[in-house]
Design an enzyme around this catalytic site. Structure first.
Site, PDB file in Angstrom:
ATOM      1  N   LEU A   1      51.502  48.389 -72.741  1.00 24.57           N
ATOM      2  CA  LEU A   1      52.251  49.379 -71.975  1.00 24.57           C
ATOM      3  C   LEU A   1      52.961  48.775 -70.764  1.00 24.57           C
ATOM      4  O   LEU A   1      53.789  49.451 -70.142  1.00 24.57           O
ATOM      5  CB  LEU A   1      51.341  50.519 -71.528  1.00 24.57           C
ATOM      6  CG  LEU A   1      50.792  51.429 -72.640  1.00 24.57           C
ATOM      7  CD1 LEU A   1      49.734  52.357 -72.088  1.00 24.57           C
ATOM      8  CD2 LEU A   1      51.916  52.220 -73.288  1.00 24.57           C
TER       9      LEU A   1
ATOM     10  N   SER B   1      38.154  58.636 -62.140  1.00 23.37           N
ATOM     11  CA  SER B   1      36.790  58.122 -61.990  1.00 23.37           C
ATOM     12  C   SER B   1      36.149  58.660 -60.720  1.00 23.37           C
ATOM     13  O   SER B   1      36.827  58.892 -59.706  1.00 23.37           O
ATOM     14  CB  SER B   1      36.840  56.594 -61.938  1.00 23.37           C
ATOM     15  OG  SER B   1      35.631  56.054 -61.474  1.00 23.37           O
TER      16      SER B   1
ATOM     17  N   TYR C   1      39.513  48.326 -58.625  1.00 22.79           N
ATOM     18  CA  TYR C   1      39.487  49.286 -59.733  1.00 22.79           C
ATOM     19  C   TYR C   1      39.501  50.717 -59.193  1.00 22.79           C
ATOM     20  O   TYR C   1      40.308  51.556 -59.608  1.00 22.79           O
ATOM     21  CB  TYR C   1      38.256  49.070 -60.613  1.00 22.79           C
ATOM     22  CG  TYR C   1      37.981  50.243 -61.530  1.00 22.79           C
ATOM     23  CD1 TYR C   1      38.782  50.478 -62.643  1.00 22.79           C
ATOM     24  CD2 TYR C   1      36.949  51.148 -61.262  1.00 22.79           C
ATOM     25  CE1 TYR C   1      38.560  51.569 -63.464  1.00 22.79           C
ATOM     26  CE2 TYR C   1      36.716  52.238 -62.080  1.00 22.79           C
ATOM     27  CZ  TYR C   1      37.523  52.444 -63.177  1.00 22.79           C
ATOM     28  OH  TYR C   1      37.308  53.533 -63.972  1.00 22.79           O
TER      29      TYR C   1
ATOM     30  N   LYS D   1      42.489  53.965 -59.347  1.00 22.22           N
ATOM     31  CA  LYS D   1      42.287  55.363 -59.745  1.00 22.22           C
ATOM     32  C   LYS D   1      42.789  56.308 -58.654  1.00 22.22           C
ATOM     33  O   LYS D   1      43.405  57.351 -58.938  1.00 22.22           O
ATOM     34  CB  LYS D   1      40.816  55.616 -60.080  1.00 22.22           C
ATOM     35  CG  LYS D   1      40.346  54.891 -61.334  1.00 22.22           C
ATOM     36  CD  LYS D   1      41.178  55.242 -62.554  1.00 22.22           C
ATOM     37  CE  LYS D   1      40.721  54.561 -63.811  1.00 22.22           C
ATOM     38  NZ  LYS D   1      41.599  54.816 -64.972  1.00 22.22           N
TER      39      LYS D   1
ATOM     40  N   TYR E   1      35.587  60.918 -64.233  1.00 24.84           N
ATOM     41  CA  TYR E   1      34.378  60.642 -65.015  1.00 24.84           C
ATOM     42  C   TYR E   1      33.290  60.090 -64.111  1.00 24.84           C
ATOM     43  O   TYR E   1      33.559  59.296 -63.218  1.00 24.84           O
ATOM     44  CB  TYR E   1      34.596  59.553 -66.075  1.00 24.84           C
ATOM     45  CG  TYR E   1      35.804  59.668 -66.944  1.00 24.84           C
ATOM     46  CD1 TYR E   1      36.458  60.873 -67.138  1.00 24.84           C
ATOM     47  CD2 TYR E   1      36.294  58.548 -67.589  1.00 24.84           C
ATOM     48  CE1 TYR E   1      37.573  60.947 -67.950  1.00 24.84           C
ATOM     49  CE2 TYR E   1      37.405  58.609 -68.408  1.00 24.84           C
ATOM     50  CZ  TYR E   1      38.042  59.812 -68.580  1.00 24.84           C
ATOM     51  OH  TYR E   1      39.147  59.881 -69.382  1.00 24.84           O
TER      52      TYR E   1
END
Length: 342
Positions: free
Chosen positions: A60, A125, A150, A154, A177
């Site tokens: 992508l 997340s 990371y 998000k 999540y």
């Protein structure tokens, strides 16, 4: 039949969501670059559902390919999983995470806007909360300075989606999540880490079956009852079903805002040592482990308040911790039998 694009659809959460989408009557197309997945997952999805999803292999980050895809395909909604996802690795390789997680999101959203695709589910997340001031964590808890690159991707991803929905026809839901674990009941798909696992459960199952010598528990000096970190572990099939509920909400125009956020967890936390003991009890396996230094980017405790998802999405986690651990163990045994992993 609604046609849904699942990016990263051969990965752990993506593959389980593809199964649930197909079983709910959706036509599914997958984009995956196979950087953290295997092509064999496509056949295993097909063997569960009896339907082979359309599959496109490309990265992508290739902007032109993303735009060509949306010009050529009729898409009714996108569930975006494609991202690098290891907290520890992100600390060591921040630029990889910013390039992979931010650029790809921007390219997909631009292509959607250019081709009048309006429904978008973002794989977010609980890391956006950092170490929350109060537990359980509600969606109104402040988003704190990220503990890792990371986590920061998000947070930035959510901001990009929110700001895009305010100036376009796009409607977006970010699902935050907690800790997905387990495997499909068929033991045909599950978590399949490439190399040394970054997550707790595959490291446990690989240790139990003899691939790893022992499990490393990162820190026993946290301010918790047994000194180990606490997380909210949710079965991946329950998590996959939350995506179907979120997608239906958008397709049926039941969203109350153009951008919405929902926690996806069980509502209760378990410590690392509690997980180890629960695994030993559920599977009758003894587990060798040692305590090592804390890991960069890890927080003490996180578990969800899921009231909003239960009310607005009509969704609630149903599978137990024992279901999670047994399904993960059955999956690991199946992998071992089939020698899918060296």
């Amino acid at each position: 039949m609604q046609r849904i694009l699942v990016t990263g659809g051969l990965g752990f959460i993506g593959s389980h969501t593809v199964v649930e989408l197909q079983q709910a009557g959706y036509d599914v197309v997958i984009i995956d670059d196979l950087s953290n997945s295997q092509l064999s997952v496509l056949d295993r999805i097909t063997s569960i559902t009896g339907m082979k999803p359309d599959f496109h292999q490309f990265d992508l980050k290739e902007k032109e390919k993303v735009h060509q895809f949306f010009q050529q395909e009729k898409i009714d909604g996108v569930i975006h999983f494609a991202a690098s996802k290891a907290v520890g690795e992100s600390v060591n390789e921040p630029l990889k995470y910013y390039e992979n997680n931010i650029n790809t999101l921007v390219y997909v959203l631009k292509a959607m806007n250019n081709n009048q695709v309006e429904n978008f589910i973002f794989s977010s997340s609980c890391t956006v909360y950092g170490q929350a001031d109060e537990l359980p964590i509600t969606e109104s808890a402040p988003v704190k300075t990220a503990e890792s690159p990371y986590g920061n991707t998000k947070q930035i991803g959510e901001e990009i989606l929110k700001e895009t929905t305010t100036v376009s026809n796009l409607n977006g839901i970010a699902l935050r999540y907690f800790n997905p674990i387990g495997a499909h009941a068929s033991a045909k798909i599950g978590e399949l880490p490439i190399g040394v696992p970054q997550n707790l459960i595959p490291y446990i199952t690989q240790t139990a079956i003899g691939i790893r010598e022992e499990l490393s528990i990162f820190g026993d000096d946290y301010p918790t009852e047994d000194g180990t970190a606490i997380r909210d572990y949710i079965h991946v099939v329950d998590l996959a079903k939350a995506h179907i509920k979120a997608l239906e909400r958008l397709i049926e125009n039941r969203n109350k805002e153009k951008y919405e956020v929902f926690n996806v967890g069980t509502g209760s936390g378990s410590s690392v040592l509690e997980i180890v003991k629960a695994f030993e009890k559920a599977t009758n396996q003894d587990l060798a482990y040692k305590i090592v230094e804390r890991r960069a980017g890890d927080i003490t405790a996180a578990f969800a308040d899921t009231t909003l998802a239960e009310k607005e999405l009509n969704w609630k986690a149903e599978l137990t911790l024992e279901d999670c651990l047994l399904s993960a163990w059955n999956w690991q045994k199946k992998i071992h039998e089939n020698t899918l992993v060296e």
